[in-house]
Design a protein around this motif. Structure first.
Motif, PDB file in Angstrom:
ATOM      1  N   ARG A 114       0.932 -46.257 -49.964  1.00 44.80           N
ATOM      2  CA  ARG A 114       1.579 -45.606 -48.672  1.00 44.80           C
ATOM      3  C   ARG A 114       0.314 -45.124 -47.778  1.00 44.80           C
ATOM      4  N   LEU A 115       0.657 -45.181 -46.571  1.00 38.72           N
ATOM      5  CA  LEU A 115      -0.175 -44.849 -45.477  1.00 38.72           C
ATOM      6  C   LEU A 115       0.941 -43.573 -44.882  1.00 38.72           C
ATOM      7  N   SER A 116       0.379 -42.660 -45.187  1.00 35.98           N
ATOM      8  CA  SER A 116       1.144 -41.324 -44.531  1.00 35.98           C
ATOM      9  C   SER A 116       0.729 -40.656 -43.371  1.00 35.98           C
ATOM     10  N   TRP A 117       1.593 -40.235 -42.469  1.00 38.86           N
ATOM     11  CA  TRP A 117       1.041 -39.343 -41.479  1.00 38.86           C
ATOM     12  C   TRP A 117       1.964 -38.340 -40.861  1.00 38.86           C
ATOM     13  N   MET A 118       1.765 -37.219 -40.292  1.00 38.06           N
ATOM     14  CA  MET A 118       2.812 -36.663 -39.743  1.00 38.06           C
ATOM     15  C   MET A 118       3.165 -37.085 -38.450  1.00 38.06           C
ATOM     16  N   SER A 119       4.403 -37.386 -38.439  1.00 43.60           N
ATOM     17  CA  SER A 119       5.126 -37.877 -36.945  1.00 43.60           C
ATOM     18  C   SER A 119       5.170 -36.967 -36.279  1.00 43.60           C
ATOM     19  N   LYS A 146       4.504 -31.642 -47.468  1.00 41.89           N
ATOM     20  CA  LYS A 146       4.562 -31.937 -48.694  1.00 41.89           C
ATOM     21  C   LYS A 146       4.686 -33.271 -48.956  1.00 41.89           C
ATOM     22  N   ARG A 147       5.320 -33.963 -47.877  1.00 39.86           N
ATOM     23  CA  ARG A 147       5.462 -35.386 -48.208  1.00 39.86           C
ATOM     24  C   ARG A 147       4.367 -36.199 -47.789  1.00 39.86           C
ATOM     25  N   LEU A 148       3.516 -35.552 -46.759  1.00 41.50           N
ATOM     26  CA  LEU A 148       2.233 -35.891 -46.324  1.00 41.50           C
ATOM     27  C   LEU A 148       1.131 -36.204 -47.508  1.00 41.50           C
ATOM     28  N   TYR A 149       1.141 -35.143 -48.445  1.00 39.89           N
ATOM     29  CA  TYR A 149       0.293 -35.087 -49.383  1.00 39.89           C
ATOM     30  C   TYR A 149       0.920 -35.580 -50.640  1.00 39.89           C
ATOM     31  N   ALA A 150       1.908 -36.214 -50.771  1.00 40.76           N
ATOM     32  CA  ALA A 150       2.504 -36.748 -51.892  1.00 40.76           C
ATOM     33  C   ALA A 150       1.848 -37.674 -52.667  1.00 40.76           C
ATOM     34  N   GLY A 151       1.866 -37.872 -54.000  1.00 40.37           N
ATOM     35  CA  GLY A 151       1.366 -39.059 -54.607  1.00 40.37           C
ATOM     36  C   GLY A 151      -0.003 -39.069 -55.040  1.00 40.37           C
ATOM     37  N   ASP A 152      -0.687 -40.069 -55.596  1.00 38.70           N
ATOM     38  CA  ASP A 152      -1.851 -40.042 -55.976  1.00 38.70           C
ATOM     39  C   ASP A 152      -2.807 -40.448 -54.751  1.00 38.70           C
ATOM     40  N   ILE A 153      -3.660 -39.583 -54.153  1.00 33.74           N
ATOM     41  CA  ILE A 153      -4.370 -39.612 -52.923  1.00 33.74           C
ATOM     42  C   ILE A 153      -5.891 -40.299 -53.063  1.00 33.74           C
ATOM     43  N   PHE A 154      -6.319 -41.088 -52.384  1.00 30.17           N
ATOM     44  CA  PHE A 154      -7.606 -41.771 -52.661  1.00 30.17           C
ATOM     45  C   PHE A 154      -8.530 -42.024 -51.392  1.00 30.17           C
ATOM     46  N   TYR A 155      -7.915 -41.409 -50.019  1.00 23.27           N
ATOM     47  CA  TYR A 155      -8.599 -41.634 -49.103  1.00 23.27           C
ATOM     48  C   TYR A 155      -7.959 -40.864 -47.968  1.00 23.27           C
ATOM     49  N   PHE A 156      -8.809 -40.126 -46.960  1.00 20.70           N
ATOM     50  CA  PHE A 156      -8.142 -39.362 -45.828  1.00 20.70           C
ATOM     51  C   PHE A 156      -8.686 -39.713 -44.628  1.00 20.70           C
ATOM     52  N   THR A 157      -8.337 -39.971 -43.726  1.00 26.42           N
ATOM     53  CA  THR A 157      -8.864 -40.525 -42.512  1.00 26.42           C
ATOM     54  C   THR A 157      -8.382 -39.550 -41.205  1.00 26.42           C
ATOM     55  N   CYS A 158      -9.113 -38.973 -40.360  1.00 30.42           N
ATOM     56  CA  CYS A 158      -8.946 -38.002 -39.154  1.00 30.42           C
ATOM     57  C   CYS A 158      -9.559 -38.688 -38.017  1.00 30.42           C
ATOM     58  N   ILE A 159      -8.539 -39.083 -37.082  1.00 27.41           N
ATOM     59  CA  ILE A 159      -9.070 -39.669 -35.846  1.00 27.41           C
ATOM     60  C   ILE A 159      -9.039 -38.453 -34.632  1.00 27.41           C
ATOM     61  N   GLY A 160      -9.993 -38.534 -33.753  1.00 26.81           N
ATOM     62  CA  GLY A 160     -10.064 -37.516 -32.625  1.00 26.81           C
ATOM     63  C   GLY A 160     -11.135 -37.605 -31.905  1.00 26.81           C
ATOM     64  N   GLU A 161     -11.407 -36.461 -31.230  1.00 28.92           N
ATOM     65  CA  GLU A 161     -12.487 -36.060 -30.596  1.00 28.92           C
ATOM     66  C   GLU A 161     -13.906 -35.502 -31.697  1.00 28.92           C
ATOM     67  N   LYS A 162     -14.997 -35.809 -31.142  1.00 26.23           N
ATOM     68  CA  LYS A 162     -16.023 -35.494 -32.303  1.00 26.23           C
ATOM     69  C   LYS A 162     -16.226 -34.101 -32.464  1.00 26.23           C
ATOM     70  N   GLU A 163     -16.094 -33.283 -31.291  1.00 26.65           N
ATOM     71  CA  GLU A 163     -16.112 -31.959 -31.223  1.00 26.65           C
ATOM     72  C   GLU A 163     -14.895 -31.226 -32.431  1.00 26.65           C
ATOM     73  N   ALA A 164     -13.760 -31.980 -32.249  1.00 31.62           N
ATOM     74  CA  ALA A 164     -12.922 -31.490 -33.037  1.00 31.62           C
ATOM     75  C   ALA A 164     -13.149 -31.745 -34.540  1.00 31.62           C
ATOM     76  N   LEU A 165     -13.610 -32.612 -34.760  1.00 36.32           N
ATOM     77  CA  LEU A 165     -13.680 -33.208 -36.190  1.00 36.32           C
ATOM     78  C   LEU A 165     -15.101 -32.934 -36.874  1.00 36.32           C
ATOM     79  N   GLN A 166     -16.157 -32.398 -35.953  1.00 37.09           N
ATOM     80  CA  GLN A 166     -17.414 -32.029 -36.474  1.00 37.09           C
ATOM     81  C   GLN A 166     -17.500 -31.125 -37.577  1.00 37.09           C
TER      82      GLN A 166
END
Length: 273
Positions: A114-119, A146-166
């Motif tokens: 699954r590739l999950s994200w918060m709608s 709860k559903r976003l972080y369900a299951g056996d997780i192996f990877y996280f990706t955040c997409i956005g502005e550098k200042e927000a992610l740094q």
């Protein structure tokens, strides 16, 4: 001597339109038919990589998710995989929540990838990512954490502005518990922060393939920061002209840009079977 040739996909083997040229397909397939051991190591999933490499011979296993998985490309069966422990996932999730970040979460739920994200939390970078994966069977929009972080997780990706992610990236990197990257998305303005299990690197996965196929040497091709580990364990490594300056510092040489079939041209000139 037996050599394993490994290439990155985006920005390296793939052209800027996310396709492999007919010249590259014919060149690689012809050399594979003669016995060249050739594979790819990508941050993409097998689903996404299979679409953009259609027509390319994949007779040996391929590396996906930056080394978290090694797959039999023909069957889609994982030969090797890495997952976060429950404690590691909880640590990452706590940091994400403290920085008010909503990631793409890659997991297996009841045996299904699954590739999950918060709608409702998507930014333009997220929408760009999703548009490129329209019809992907992994897509799983959810409405609660709860559903976003369900299951056996192996990877996280955040997409956005550098200042927000740094700040999040700095905290994750400082922990020393994970493999993580923060870099600008290829051909886009947004930044991606990706977090993987500690041993999930292209280098570790390639070394496993090297042992499996009893190879003596590794020759690699890349363009981005996540290729540095791969270059470090290669006997020869080549960066495309469009590569990140930091990667070029680790390269034995430069080859033409991805839109000029740099990898295929190098192989055609140097691989003699």
């Amino acid at each position: 001597m037996k050599t394993l040739y490994v290439t990155d996909l985006d920005g390296t083997l793939l052209r800027t339109d996310d396709t492999v040229s007919p010249f590259t397909i014919n060149t690689v397939n012809g050399l594979v038919d003669k016995g060249m051991l050739f594979t790819y190591a990508t941050a993409r999933s097998l689903v996404s990589a299979s679409v953009v490499t259609r027509g390319l011979s994949a007779r040996i296993p391929v590396i996906a998710y930056n080394g978290a998985f090694i797959y039999n490309a023909e069957t889609g069966i994982p030969l090797y995989s890495l997952f976060f422990t429950p404690e590691e996932s909880a640590f990452i999730i706590s940091l994400l929540q403290s920085f008010r970040l909503y990631p793409f979460v890659y997991s297996f739920q009841e045996g299904i990838e699954r590739l999950s994200w918060m709608s409702g939390t998507e930014n333009e970078g997220c929408f760009n990512y999703l548009r490129k994966r329209k019809g992907d069977p992994r897509l799983n929009p959810v409405s609660d954490e709860k559903r976003l972080y369900a299951g056996d997780i192996f990877y996280f990706t955040c997409i956005g502005e550098k200042e927000a992610l740094q700040p999040f990236y700095e905290r994750i990197a400082a922990s020393g518990l994970f493999t993580c990257t923060l870099q600008q998305e290829l051909y886009e303005t947004e930044y991606w922060c990706e977090v993987m299990p500690k041993k999930a690197t292209k280098a570790n996965a390639i070394n496993r393939l090297k042992e499996l196929w009893e190879c003596d040497r590794i020759v690699s091709f890349g363009d981005s920061l996540n290729d540095i580990s791969m270059f470090r364990i290669s006997d020869e490594c080549y960066a495309v002209e469009n590569a990140a300056p930091a990667l070029k510092e680790h390269a034995a040489g430069l080859i033409p840009v991805c839109d000029e079939d740099g990898v295929a041209k190098w192989l055609l000139e140097h691989v003699h079977l």
